[in-house]
Design a protein around this motif. Structure first.
Motif, PDB file in Angstrom:
ATOM      1  N   ALA A 117      23.416  32.176  -3.384  1.00  0.00           N
ATOM      2  CA  ALA A 117      24.452  31.754  -2.427  1.00  0.00           C
ATOM      3  C   ALA A 117      25.827  31.722  -3.070  1.00  0.00           C
ATOM      4  CB  ALA A 117      24.112  30.377  -1.857  1.00  0.00           C
TER       5      ALA A 117
ATOM      6  N   LEU B  20      34.232  28.692   4.092  1.00  0.00           N
ATOM      7  CA  LEU B  20      34.354  30.031   3.518  1.00  0.00           C
ATOM      8  C   LEU B  20      35.779  30.297   3.049  1.00  0.00           C
ATOM      9  CD1 LEU B  20      32.787  32.601   2.886  1.00  0.00           C
ATOM     10  CD2 LEU B  20      33.542  33.520   5.089  1.00  0.00           C
TER      11      LEU B  20
ATOM     12  N   SER C 123      27.953  26.603   0.902  1.00  0.00           N
ATOM     13  CA  SER C 123      27.089  27.777   0.784  1.00  0.00           C
ATOM     14  C   SER C 123      25.680  27.374   0.379  1.00  0.00           C
ATOM     15  CB  SER C 123      27.677  28.756  -0.236  1.00  0.00           C
ATOM     16  OG  SER C 123      28.923  29.249   0.190  1.00  0.00           O
TER      17      SER C 123
ATOM     18  N   ASN D  83      31.408  25.729  -2.720  1.00  0.00           N
ATOM     19  CA  ASN D  83      30.061  26.046  -3.180  1.00  0.00           C
ATOM     20  C   ASN D  83      28.980  25.198  -2.506  1.00  0.00           C
ATOM     21  OD1 ASN D  83      31.045  28.006  -4.897  1.00  0.00           O
ATOM     22  ND2 ASN D  83      31.119  26.659  -6.678  1.00  0.00           N
TER      23      ASN D  83
ATOM     24  N   TYR E  44      26.545  33.058   5.223  1.00  0.00           N
ATOM     25  CA  TYR E  44      27.070  32.530   6.476  1.00  0.00           C
ATOM     26  C   TYR E  44      26.530  33.339   7.665  1.00  0.00           C
ATOM     27  CZ  TYR E  44      30.450  29.347   4.282  1.00  0.00           C
ATOM     28  OH  TYR E  44      31.043  28.310   3.587  1.00  0.00           O
TER      29      TYR E  44
ATOM     30  N   LYS F 243      29.077  35.347  -0.301  1.00  0.00           N
ATOM     31  CA  LYS F 243      28.914  34.212   0.616  1.00  0.00           C
ATOM     32  C   LYS F 243      28.899  34.594   2.094  1.00  0.00           C
ATOM     33  CE  LYS F 243      30.666  30.739  -2.608  1.00  0.00           C
ATOM     34  NZ  LYS F 243      31.758  29.835  -2.983  1.00  0.00           N
TER      35      LYS F 243
ATOM     36  N   SER G 143      31.892  35.047  -5.041  1.00  0.00           N
ATOM     37  CA  SER G 143      32.026  34.538  -3.667  1.00  0.00           C
ATOM     38  C   SER G 143      32.020  35.610  -2.599  1.00  0.00           C
ATOM     39  CB  SER G 143      33.333  33.742  -3.532  1.00  0.00           C
ATOM     40  OG  SER G 143      33.221  32.509  -4.185  1.00  0.00           O
TER      41      SER G 143
ATOM     42  N   SER H 234      36.054  28.723  -0.107  1.00  0.00           N
ATOM     43  CA  SER H 234      34.954  29.104  -0.993  1.00  0.00           C
ATOM     44  C   SER H 234      34.245  27.877  -1.578  1.00  0.00           C
ATOM     45  CB  SER H 234      35.483  30.010  -2.119  1.00  0.00           C
ATOM     46  OG  SER H 234      34.459  30.829  -2.600  1.00  0.00           O
TER      47      SER H 234
END
Length: 770
Positions: free
Chosen positions: A564, A524, A532, A529, A472, A468, A465, A527
């Motif tokens: 991602a 975010l 993302s 998924n 973003y 990520k 993560s 986290s």
């Protein structure tokens, strides 16, 4: 008339006197002439080469190269002989006084040869000492070493020594001669010169030596082999006391001081300076590899090659010795505790440390480790067959192994030792100033002596993560989105053919639930998924790859939607540099670890030029910072702000940091808990931490200990706590600079965050399909 002989006795005596007088003067002048001619012939090299003017100006000192921290501490050295150059001003006065009082009390009166001492030595046939001045001893050390036992050769060497001493006295000041003498003497235990000896025997800089310690070193000048404080403590004490008596005789110390110092025991802090031990070992090895390439590209003025083991270079680095020690302490403290838990889990795993792999895969890993071992190389060079070599790995032998409680002697098979070492969790930590790119701390593993693979600059691992934020950032830049914009957290599929996907890809959230409408900041922080995945579907994976490379990531990244979720291998060094771009208002600064390199004369021969380029505008960079602050406010990093903790045997799982200042960060956990990450930032320091085993199939069974928030985040927290306690480091507690006329909405209204039980399992792992 006959002549009468003069038989007057007085005349006869006078005649005899004149005869012997004439004979004496003839002998004297012939002898003096012979000595002069002998000296001339010796100086011309008839009895062996003499050093030239250039040799005297630049004696072959075989100097160690020193690695110096940004706060002036010697981190380590590269050497064949551990010799460092000191200036007279670097020597403690008590050592200089002790040296002169003991070795050459008329040092400041003679011009290289002590006439009174020489006559005394001749008259006593050497029983009262050899009358060698400090300058003569320096001449011996520099140009012909120990004297011959054959008398004619000794006489020749002594005369050459006198000639060199006179030349040295003409060419150098008294202070320079003392400094040179202190720099060339071999104190044993791979320590040449006072600087190395002070570090080896007392673990301190020369300027910090006490009178007692200076007297010990001065006593060693007589014979460092005999007066070795490690092997002959009583002899060293006796010799030290002689030096102290000489200091009293020279009115350097009082009688009371002498008696008090003579009563002290010999106290050492002995530590051999080794390439594999000490501070910043992984960084020093990384720097050594860099210097090999540097030397290929940079030559001396005369076209010859540099030699880091002999040329006495001074490499000034960006590493802060205090911050480096804090980082090493943080890694050691947490990893020792985490390792205990790993061993507890391993007891219930018949194939430990490997989890969910076949016997065939286990054998492949072990065989590959055998082939990479020193044992295999040695036996192969002896023309042993592969079967014989493999069989030798099952024979028990004595060995010393690493444990977190210290080295331990044991008996086991080499194959068992391979499996034993595969159990150990490793870590990589790097801290950097985002505005300058200066690397302040570098910890590449848990113990360089036993684990030499560098997990900061050498080993790239899957980042989970922590990737990520790059997705973003791309969405904010390409699509004009803000942290407050919302998307639906729900089932999502990227169909076959879109973005070159070979079959339908349906990412799942790690907790198998959906939250409905969420903001990017919440996405975010938790986290998520699916969020993302939706963002990379909108931007396209190519745009994310392009931005990631602009952020300084050198790894090859496939242009696939699955990136991602962090299906990318990146080094800690590159991750820190990339995150540093956000903290530096969108400007990427290449990490640097050298500020300058000087030759042994102090001339700067290299000074790097910082490299930087614009990646994002200030508004976008700040928006990403605000996203990352959400992680530590209400997401997987919120435990940095709590006093939660475990109990019983797991007390160490508590997080007693209670940080209240703004922190931007991101945890990361890869599939199957093979890698745990935490990237943490304050305005003037970006730090990345990775934790995992050498083999990805060696891992924790569950998220409880394998997730980034448990495996890596505590190291960052403890490191920062130590840095904040050290006020001289000036690590920021302020907020990140907010751009004027900010055009992106970053202050979002959200429901008050509910602080979770920090001992619970954090759902941060990323599941993906390639």
């Amino acid at each position: 008339m006959a002549t009468r002989k003069n038989n007057n006795p007085a005349n006869k005596v006078e005649k005899d006197i004149n005869y012997y007088k004439n004979k004496f003067w003839k002998i004297f002048f012939y002898g003096l002439g012979g000595v002069v001619v002998f000296f001339l012939l010796a100086s011309w090299g008839l009895f062996g080469s003499m050093p030239s003017f250039e040799d005297l100006e630049n004696p072959d000192s075989n100097l160690a190269t020193e690695i110096i921290s940004s706060d002036g501490v010697i981190l380590g050295k590269y050497f064949e002989k551990n010799r460092s150059q000191l200036k007279y001003s670097d020597l403690p006065k008590n050592l200089v006084d002790a040296l002169v009082a003991t070795e050459d009390e008329r040092f400041y009166e003679h011009s290289g040869i002590d006439g009174r001492g020489t006559l005394r030595a001749i008259a006593s046939m050497g029983t009262s000492g050899g009358a060698s001045t400090l300058t003569q001893q320096l001449a011996k050390q520099l140009f012909h070493g120990e004297g011959s036992k054959f008398l004619p050769f000794r006489i020749v060497q002594k005369i050459k020594e006198w000639i060199i001493a006179i030349r040295l006295e003409r060419q150098y000041t008294k202070n320079e001669i003392i400094a040179m003498y202190c720099n060339v003497y071999d104190f044993g235990n791979y320590s040449v010169g006072v600087s190395s000896a002070a570090q080896t025997y007392f673990s301190k800089a020369p300027k910090d030596l006490t009178i007692d310690e200076s007297a010990i070193l001065v006593g060693m000048f007589k014979n460092s082999g005999l007066y070795n404080p490690v092997k002959n403590a009583q002899g060293v004490k006796n010799r030290r006391n002689v030096v102290l008596s000489q200091m009293e005789k020279g009115h350097i110390i009082t009688k009371e001081q002498k008696e008090k110092l003579q009563a002290l025991p010999i106290t050492l802090h002995f530590k051999l300076e080794s390439h594999r031990e000490g501070t910043a070992t992984y960084f020093r090895e990384y720097l050594r590899d860099y210097m090999k390439k540097w030397m290929e590209e940079n030559k001396k003025a005369d076209g010859s090659d540099y030699n880091i083991y002999k040329d006495g270079l001074k490499i000034y680095t960006t590493i802060d010795s205090r911050m480096q020690l804090h980082a090493e302490e943080a890694v050691a403290k947490h990893m020792e505790n985490l390792q205990q838990q790993f061993f507890i889990e391993a007891k219930t795993n018949k194939n430990a440390p490997f989890v969910n792999i076949s016997d065939a895969e286990t054998q492949r890993i072990l065989k590959q480790a055998m082939k990479s071992s020193y044992r295999w190389t040695v036996l192969a060079e002896q023309d042993k067959s592969e079967e014989e070599i493999i069989a030798s790995f099952s024979q028990k032998v004595k060995m010393t192994v690493f444990t977190w409680k210290g080295e331990r002697d044991t008996i086991m098979t080499p194959l068992d030792s391979i499996r034993y070492y595969k159990h150990f969790l490793q870590s990589g930590l790097m801290a950097m100033e985002p505005q300058t790119g200066n690397i302040k701390a570098w910890v590449g593993g848990i113990n360089y002596k036993y684990f030499q693979y560098d997990h900061v600059g050498q080993g790239a691992r899957q980042v989970g993560s922590t990737f990520k934020p790059f997705v973003y950032a791309t969405a904010i830049e390409q699509l004009g989105m803000s942290p407050c914009d919302t998307l639906v957290d729900g089932p999502f599929i990227i169909r076959k053919g879109r973005h070159n996907v070979t079959e339908d890809w349906e990412p799942r959230n790690s907790d198998n639930r959906y939250r409905g409408m969420v903001s990017l900041k919440q996405g975010l922080a938790n986290s998520i998924n699916t969020i993302s995945a939706k963002l990379i579907d909108k931007t396209g994976p190519e745009a994310v790859v392009e931005l990631t490379h602009k952020l300084g990531v050198k790894s090859e990244i496939p242009a696939q939607p699955s990136i991602a979720l962090g299906a990318v291998d990146i080094t800690v060094e590159d991750m820190v540099a990339a995150y540093g771009t956000f903290a530096n208002q969108g400007v990427y600064v290449k990490p640097q670890f050298i500020t300058r390199i000087e030759d042994k004369s102090g001339v700067v021969i290299y000074e790097p030029i910082p490299e930087s380029h614009d990646v994002l505008n200030k508004d976008i960079a700040f928006a990403v910072i605000k996203l990352l602050e959400g992680v530590t406010e209400s997401g997987s990093g919120a435990r940095l702000r709590t006093q939660g903790g475990g109990s019983g045997d797991n007390r160490w799982t508590g997080y007693p940091y209670m940080f209240t200042n703004p922190i931007a960060g991101k945890t990361g956990t890869t599939q199957n808990q093979s890698d745990g990450w935490f990237m943490g930032m304050v305005p003037n320091l970006v730090t990345g931490v990775w934790v995992g085993c050498e083999d990805r199939s060696a891992r924790f069974k569950s998220l409880t200990y394998g997730q980034g928030a448990t495996a890596a985040l505590p190291i960052w927290g403890y490191f920062m706590k130590l840095c904040y306690a050290d006020e001289n480091l000036k690590v920021s507690k302020e907020g990140f600079d907010r751009p004027k006329n900010l055009s992106i909405k970053v202050d979002c209204y959200t429901r008050p965050a509910v602080v979770k039980d920090t001992t619970a399992v954090e759902q941060d792992t990323d599941e993906f399909e390639l």
